[in-house]
Design a protein around this motif. Structure first.
Motif, short mmCIF file in Angstrom:
data_model
loop_
_atom_site.label_atom_id
_atom_site.label_comp_id
_atom_site.label_asym_id
_atom_site.label_seq_id
_atom_site.Cartn_x
_atom_site.Cartn_y
_atom_site.Cartn_z
N HIS A 7 0.85 -1.19 0.00
CA HIS A 7 0.00 0.00 0.00
C HIS A 7 0.89 1.24 0.00
CE1 HIS A 7 -3.12 2.84 0.82
NE2 HIS A 7 -2.71 3.08 2.06
N LEU A 8 0.67 2.13 -0.97
CA LEU A 8 1.38 3.40 -1.04
C LEU A 8 0.41 4.51 -0.71
CD1 LEU A 8 2.52 1.49 -3.55
CD2 LEU A 8 4.07 3.41 -3.73
N PHE A 86 -2.13 -5.64 4.56
CA PHE A 86 -0.88 -5.03 4.10
C PHE A 86 0.35 -5.80 4.56
CE2 PHE A 86 -3.20 -0.70 4.58
CZ PHE A 86 -3.88 -0.90 3.39
N ASP A 87 1.25 -6.07 3.63
CA ASP A 87 2.56 -6.62 3.95
C ASP A 87 3.59 -5.50 4.10
OD1 ASP A 87 1.80 -9.39 3.78
OD2 ASP A 87 1.79 -9.17 1.60
N LEU A 88 3.34 -4.39 3.42
CA LEU A 88 4.24 -3.25 3.47
C LEU A 88 3.44 -1.99 3.16
CD1 LEU A 88 7.23 -2.11 3.52
CD2 LEU A 88 7.20 -2.40 1.03
N VAL A 89 3.69 -0.93 3.90
CA VAL A 89 3.09 0.37 3.61
C VAL A 89 4.22 1.34 3.28
CG1 VAL A 89 1.83 2.35 4.55
CG2 VAL A 89 1.01 0.01 4.98
N TRP A 152 -1.40 7.47 11.72
CA TRP A 152 -1.88 6.21 11.15
C TRP A 152 -0.72 5.26 10.89
CZ3 TRP A 152 -1.91 3.66 6.29
CH2 TRP A 152 -2.92 2.69 6.14
N VAL A 153 0.34 5.77 10.26
CA VAL A 153 1.51 4.93 9.95
C VAL A 153 2.15 4.41 11.24
CG1 VAL A 153 3.86 5.01 9.01
CG2 VAL A 153 1.97 5.96 7.69
N CYS A 158 2.38 -3.68 10.29
CA CYS A 158 3.26 -4.19 9.24
C CYS A 158 4.46 -3.27 9.06
CB CYS A 158 2.49 -4.30 7.93
SG CYS A 158 1.95 -2.71 7.27
N PRO A 159 5.49 -3.74 8.34
CA PRO A 159 6.61 -2.86 8.05
C PRO A 159 6.17 -1.64 7.24
CG PRO A 159 7.15 -5.13 7.50
CD PRO A 159 5.68 -5.09 7.81
N THR A 160 6.83 -0.53 7.50
CA THR A 160 6.57 0.69 6.75
C THR A 160 7.89 1.26 6.26
OG1 THR A 160 6.68 2.11 8.70
CG2 THR A 160 4.50 1.24 8.10
N VAL A 161 7.83 1.98 5.19
CA VAL A 161 9.00 2.68 4.68
C VAL A 161 8.54 4.05 4.21
CG1 VAL A 161 8.80 1.71 2.34
CG2 VAL A 161 11.01 2.52 3.15
#
Length: 185
Positions: A7-8, A86-89, A152-153, A158-161
């Motif tokens: 998710h972006l 989500f696996d990654l945001v 929110w982040v 899940c992992p975030t970048v």
């Protein structure tokens, strides 16, 4: 088999959709944009929102259960159900002036330069939208804000970048491909 559900998100004009499409293309994954679910199809577009329950139902029918996809666009405030998938945001942060420049160019490309220019049929709506988007960092208007996105982040399981949306698109895609590969190593 491990999933790749990415998710972006970010402010209007930050480059979320462009980056999401490019990343999906590179990874050969289907791409979805939250605007396609958020707004009912109207002419002109972006006039009527779809009820949140209908958005989520459509997303469940269209892509959520699949193993792999890229979703661009913000779902904060209505899409908490999506978080479990989500696996990654990826949080795309782009300087305000660049965002507004991109938004003006996007509006002109979408509706026509004459339509968004002074006296054009879309001018007032474009200026209202640009003014709304300009307040993202300050967070002093309804809707998306940097503070809302940051909170929110921070709460995601899940992992975030975080990426700088001003960087060249190819560099961002390379970085995110590395990040996605690292999820399953």
């Amino acid at each position: 088999m491990k999933s790749r559900r990415i998710h972006l998100m970010g402010a209007s004009g930050s480059g979320v959709t462009t980056l999401g499409r490019a990343l999906a293309d590179r990874l050969a994954l289907p791409h979805h944009d939250s605007d396609d679910y958020f707004w009912l199809p109207t002419a002109p577009p972006y006039q009527t929102t779809r009820p949140a329950a209908d958005r989520l139902r459509l997303m469940r029918e269209m892509f959520l259960p699949r193993l792999d996809w890229v979703l661009s666009g913000t779902a904060t405030g209505w899409g908490d159900e999506l978080v479990a998938y989500f696996d990654l945001v990826v949080f795309v942060v782009t300087p305000r002036e660049l965002r507004l420049k991109r938004l003006r160019a996007r509006e002109a490309a979408h509706f026509g330069a004459d339509a968004v220019a002074q006296g054009g049929w879309r001018h007032e709506e474009t200026e209202t939208f640009i003014a709304w988007a300009a307040h993202y960092e300050a967070g002093d208007r309804d809707g998306r804000s940097l503070a809302t996105h940051e909170a929110w982040v921070a709460g995601l399981p899940c992992p975030t970048v975080r990426v700088d949306g001003a960087r060249p698109l190819a560099e961002l895609v390379d970085q995110l491909c590395t990040d996605v590969a690292g999820l399953h190593s």
